[in-house]
Write an enzyme that holds these catalytic residues in place. Structure first.
Site, PDB file in Angstrom:
ATOM      1  N   SER A 118       0.783  -1.237   0.000  1.00 55.24           N
ATOM      2  CA  SER A 118       0.000   0.000   0.000  1.00 55.24           C
ATOM      3  C   SER A 118       0.811   1.281   0.000  1.00 55.24           C
ATOM      4  O   SER A 118       0.229   2.365  -0.072  1.00 55.24           O
ATOM      5  CB  SER A 118      -0.966   0.004   1.193  1.00 55.24           C
ATOM      6  OG  SER A 118      -2.084  -0.812   0.930  1.00 55.24           O
ATOM      7  N   LYS A 121       0.120   3.834  -2.681  1.00 54.93           N
ATOM      8  CA  LYS A 121      -0.867   4.913  -2.554  1.00 54.93           C
ATOM      9  C   LYS A 121      -0.198   6.282  -2.466  1.00 54.93           C
ATOM     10  O   LYS A 121      -0.847   7.309  -2.712  1.00 54.93           O
ATOM     11  CB  LYS A 121      -1.769   4.670  -1.347  1.00 54.93           C
ATOM     12  CG  LYS A 121      -2.676   3.450  -1.472  1.00 54.93           C
ATOM     13  CD  LYS A 121      -3.593   3.327  -0.261  1.00 54.93           C
ATOM     14  CE  LYS A 121      -4.551   2.139  -0.383  1.00 54.93           C
ATOM     15  NZ  LYS A 121      -3.895   0.842  -0.182  1.00 54.93           N
ATOM     16  N   SER A 296      -5.640   3.440   4.627  1.00 52.95           N
ATOM     17  CA  SER A 296      -5.183   2.575   3.546  1.00 52.95           C
ATOM     18  C   SER A 296      -6.368   1.922   2.829  1.00 52.95           C
ATOM     19  O   SER A 296      -6.426   0.706   2.647  1.00 52.95           O
ATOM     20  CB  SER A 296      -4.226   1.496   4.080  1.00 52.95           C
ATOM     21  OG  SER A 296      -3.424   0.981   3.042  1.00 52.95           O
TER      22      SER A 296
END
Length: 485
Positions: A118, A121, A296
């Site tokens: 993640s 991102k 997240s």
């Protein structure tokens, strides 16, 4: 008679005496029994002070001192020598930079493509800040259908719609299904059937490298342009099991609220030029980016990726969103060599990103504003900020710093940096986390002991997260403890 009376009187006195003794004993026992429950007994005879007057906190942000000494490469290398060699890091890559000088201070395999999880991102948020206005919203509409009594729910790319009775769903400031219902009723249009239009998005609802078991596990729902509370079956639980058909579920709930048969809801397309009966808007992009980063949120990341694609003329699909993200970063001057993007959330085990790129993005976000016309604005497209009698040029990526979780405090870092040596980073480290079964990563910034800001990207592959995450936290905590000037 006299003797008998005398014996009775004696007996009576004896009885009275016995009763008195018993009463004294009982009273004594009562005192002994009661005493352990008194305040004096419980506190060892100490006087109990009145509680202090409440203190009201006044939180404030203070900038890092501009005179803080620059960390040296040798000092940083010595500080990180042991923690960066932990076997729990597995296959490891990392990069640490000074955003004021734009210099990389320390690195290990920083150009090696790694599974980012993640932390990808960070790239999605950066691209969104580069090509979209911070107040950008997306709209969910209801229009008239082709048949009498038919309405069409048109997905506009917003997964944050809520059907909660009080209007408070999973996402703060998410639009309300009840507002759509009220507007449709006010329009006077009869409703006996609902169609759901998902044609805004193209391609598959999930890409290679995503495991469908995670739908029931609560990580994601198939990416469709309209959902209720991100497809969560329990709207207020972060990792609630998700729907496998989130757009149809939204249509069924709309039908139920409008008095139509939910069982007859189907997919279809709105007729060209159809009359609008109702619409609701999402929260602003800045708020959705914050929620995406702090928690997240994979579904938000994918839908925002499609907003990036739409803004740059691309196809609203996984491939289109990933391509638009890379195009936006390249246009801002970032080197995307070695990058493979399958998605915008980092869920795919086929994604690859070098630590160097994540660190560069964060360093640009954290760079000090430069005087206007100084000729030094970094790589990203600048924005002008007035400061008294002059103006400085700030990076459009600066808001990214405020979207990062706080170690030991918020979001996906709330339960980390709370034990052992890593505790030193609590409150000082702000970073985006990344966790898959084969990858853990941490990318953010920290203020060192000398008061200098450093950015970092730390990536571990091929080790289970229960081992690699504490090892990554130890590296970040060492950066906080470092007086490496």
């Amino acid at each position: 008679m006299g003797g008998l009376a005398a014996r009775r009187r004696r007996n009576m006195w004896v009885a009275v005496l016995v009763a008195t003794v018993v009463a004294v004993v009982v009273a004594t026992v009562a005192l002994v029994t009661v005493r352990p429950w008194t305040e004096e007994f419980r506190h060892g005879g100490l006087t109990i002070a009145a509680p202090p007057a409440p203190v009201k906190p006044f939180p404030q942000l203070s900038p890092a001192a501009p005179t803080a000494p620059e960390p040296s490469r040798s000092g940083l290398a010595n500080a990180l020598a042991q923690v960066a060699k932990s076997p729990d890091l597995g296959s490891f890559a990392g990069s640490v930079s000074d955003p004021d000088t734009r210099d990389t201070l320390w690195s290990v395999d920083a150009d090696k493509p790694m599974i980012p999880a993640s932390t990808l991102k960070v790239m999605t948020a950066a691209a969104a800040l580069l090509v979209l206005p911070p107040d950008h919203r997306v709209t969910t509409r209801v229009v008239a259908g082709t048949a009498p009594g038919e309405v069409v729910l048109v997905g506009g790319g917003d997964p944050t719609l809520t059907a909660q009775a009080d209007g408070k769903g999973y996402y703060p400031d998410g639009p309300k299904l009840s507002d759509l219902v009220a507007q449709v009723r006010a329009s006077g249009h009869p409703v006996d059937s609902v169609v759901v239009d998902t044609s805004l998005y193209s391609g598959p609802a999930w890409p290679a490298g995503w495991d469908p078991i995670d739908i029931a596990g609560g990580s994601w729902a198939p990416i469709e342009p309209v959902m209720i509370d991100g497809g969560r079956l329990d709207p207020l639980v972060e990792y609630s099991p998700r729907s496998a058909t989130p757009a149809l579920d939204a249509g069924r709930r709309l039908a139920l609220e409008l008095g139509a048969d939910p069982a007859k809801v189907r997919l279809g397309q709105a007729p060209a030029g159809a009359a609008e009966l109702a619409h609701v808007d999402s929260a602003q992009l800045r708020d959705r980016l914050r929620d995406m980063m702090i928690h997240s949120d994979d579904v938000l990341a994918e839908t925002i990726g499609r907003e990036i694609a739409a803004a740059t003329g691309g196809e609203q699909s996984f491939a289109g969103a990933a391509g638009a993200t890379l195009t936006a970063l390249r246009a801002a001057g970032f080197d995307t060599a070695g990058v493979t993007l399958i998605d915008n959330s980092g869920l795919s085990t086929d994604d690859r990103v070098p630590a160097r790129l994540l660190d560069r993005i964060l360093a640009q976000a954290a760079a000090s504003p430069q005087p206007e016309n100084s000729g030094s604005t970094g790589t990203a497209v600048p924005s002008v900020v007035a400061t008294g009698d002059s103006a400085t040029v700030a990076s459009p990526l600066a808001p990214l710093l405020d979207y990062l979780p706080v170690a030991g405090g918020t979001g996906s870092l709330a339960v980390r940096f709370v034990n052992g040596g890593e505790h030193a980073g609590a409150g000082w480290v702000r970073a985006k986390t990344g966790t898959l079964s084969v990858s853990s990563a941490l990318a953010g910034y920290v203020l060192d002991r000398d008061g200098r800001v450093m950015t970092f990207a730390l990536m571990s592959n091929d080790r289970p997260p229960e081992a690699s995450r504490p090892a990554l936290d130890a590296v970040a905590a060492t950066l906080r403890n470092c007086g490496c000037s």
